[in-house]
Design an enzyme around this catalytic site. Sequence first.
Site, PDB file in Angstrom:
ATOM      1  N   MET A   1       0.798  -1.219   0.000  1.00 10.46           N
ATOM      2  CA  MET A   1       0.000   0.000   0.000  1.00 10.46           C
ATOM      3  C   MET A   1       0.836   1.277   0.000  1.00 10.46           C
ATOM      4  O   MET A   1       0.357   2.327   0.429  1.00 10.46           O
ATOM      5  CB  MET A   1      -0.993  -0.039   1.176  1.00 10.46           C
TER       6      MET A   1
ATOM      7  N   HIS B   1      -4.555  -4.885  -9.018  1.00  3.89           N
ATOM      8  CA  HIS B   1      -5.415  -3.791  -8.561  1.00  3.89           C
ATOM      9  C   HIS B   1      -6.875  -4.253  -8.626  1.00  3.89           C
ATOM     10  O   HIS B   1      -7.286  -4.850  -9.630  1.00  3.89           O
ATOM     11  CB  HIS B   1      -5.194  -2.560  -9.453  1.00  3.89           C
TER      12      HIS B   1
ATOM     13  N   GLY C   1       3.289   6.262 -12.882  1.00  2.00           N
ATOM     14  CA  GLY C   1       1.952   6.750 -12.523  1.00  2.00           C
ATOM     15  C   GLY C   1       1.301   5.869 -11.461  1.00  2.00           C
ATOM     16  O   GLY C   1       1.895   4.905 -10.988  1.00  2.00           O
TER      17      GLY C   1
HETATM   18  C1  GAR Z   1      -5.864  -7.062  -2.728  1.00  2.00           C
HETATM   19  O1  GAR Z   1      -7.221  -7.094  -2.970  1.00  2.00           O
HETATM   20  C2  GAR Z   1      -5.206  -6.130  -3.742  1.00  2.00           C
HETATM   21  O2  GAR Z   1      -5.878  -6.059  -4.944  1.00  2.00           O
HETATM   22  C3  GAR Z   1      -5.283  -4.803  -3.047  1.00  2.00           C
HETATM   23  O3  GAR Z   1      -5.027  -5.106  -1.700  1.00  2.00           O
HETATM   24  C4  GAR Z   1      -5.568  -6.382  -1.388  1.00  2.00           C
HETATM   25  C5  GAR Z   1      -4.574  -7.139  -0.548  1.00  2.00           C
HETATM   26  O4  GAR Z   1      -5.177  -8.129   0.203  1.00  2.00           O
HETATM   27  N1  GAR Z   1      -4.295  -3.931  -3.596  1.00  2.00           N
HETATM   28  C6  GAR Z   1      -4.501  -2.646  -3.841  1.00  2.00           C
HETATM   29  O5  GAR Z   1      -5.548  -2.073  -3.571  1.00  2.00           O
HETATM   30  C7  GAR Z   1      -3.311  -1.906  -4.450  1.00  2.00           C
HETATM   31  N2  GAR Z   1      -3.707  -0.630  -4.925  1.00  2.00           N
HETATM   32  P1  GAR Z   1      -4.279  -9.278   0.836  1.00  2.00           P
HETATM   33  O6  GAR Z   1      -3.251  -8.649   1.739  1.00  2.00           O
HETATM   34  O7  GAR Z   1      -5.234 -10.139   1.623  1.00  2.00           O
HETATM   35  O8  GAR Z   1      -3.649 -10.017  -0.293  1.00  2.00           O
END
Ligand code: GAR
Length: 200
Positions: free
Chosen positions: A97, A116, A150
């Site tokens: 993040m 994403h 980006g």
């Molecule tokens: C996932 O859904 C991923 O797509 C999102 O965080 C989650 C992680 O969950 N990523 C983003 O939003 C990046 N911009 P996890 O830790 O249980 O894998």
Amino acid sequence: MSEKPRLRIGVLGSGKGSTFAAIADARATGRLPVEISLVLSDVADAGILEQARRRGIPAQHIAPGDYRTKLDENAEAAFIETLRVARVDLIVLAGFMRILKGDFLRAFTNRVINIHPSLLPSFTGLAAWKQALEYGVKITGCTVHLVDQGIDTGRILGQSAVPVLPEDSPDSLRHRIQETEQTLYPEILRQIALGEIKLG
Ligand code: GAR
């Protein structure tokens, strides 16, 4: 005849690690021909570190410094060095993040991919499932893409669609998108490992 060395991946995450777990399980069952060299997190007690340790995969926390949305200079250098020492070929962001830019991307040009939770280019940034629900789209999904300078703008490598149901809450939609991510990410990684997708 000697076998071609496997693609070595380093996984970066900040959260629970359910996406990472799907990748590690695909590898463990032989569906994904990669080595998971290490897992790094900016969050000391992130579930992803625990998921890795439970599977015997090296896992390390690197303190991110004082910024909220990016790494400070020392932290960025530590991430780069640790990934280099581990001889990682590809960096796989799985719920990481913080924004990676500049030196990090220059150190690993075309070697950083992300998942994403929307059909890019729609709904970039945070809580993409909530943005989709609020906008009223009937189909959303998830996207695996190359990371560039980006935010969620790099070349799209693969996508899966998820219907938005009339009764969906942000949580139910997020849950279904995450289930889909757990199929899409290992599949795209498999195609990269086999050379079916070229990163350039
Ligand atoms: C996932 O859904 C991923 O797509 C999102 O965080 C989650 C992680 O969950 N990523 C983003 O939003 C990046 N911009 P996890 O830790 O249980 O894998």
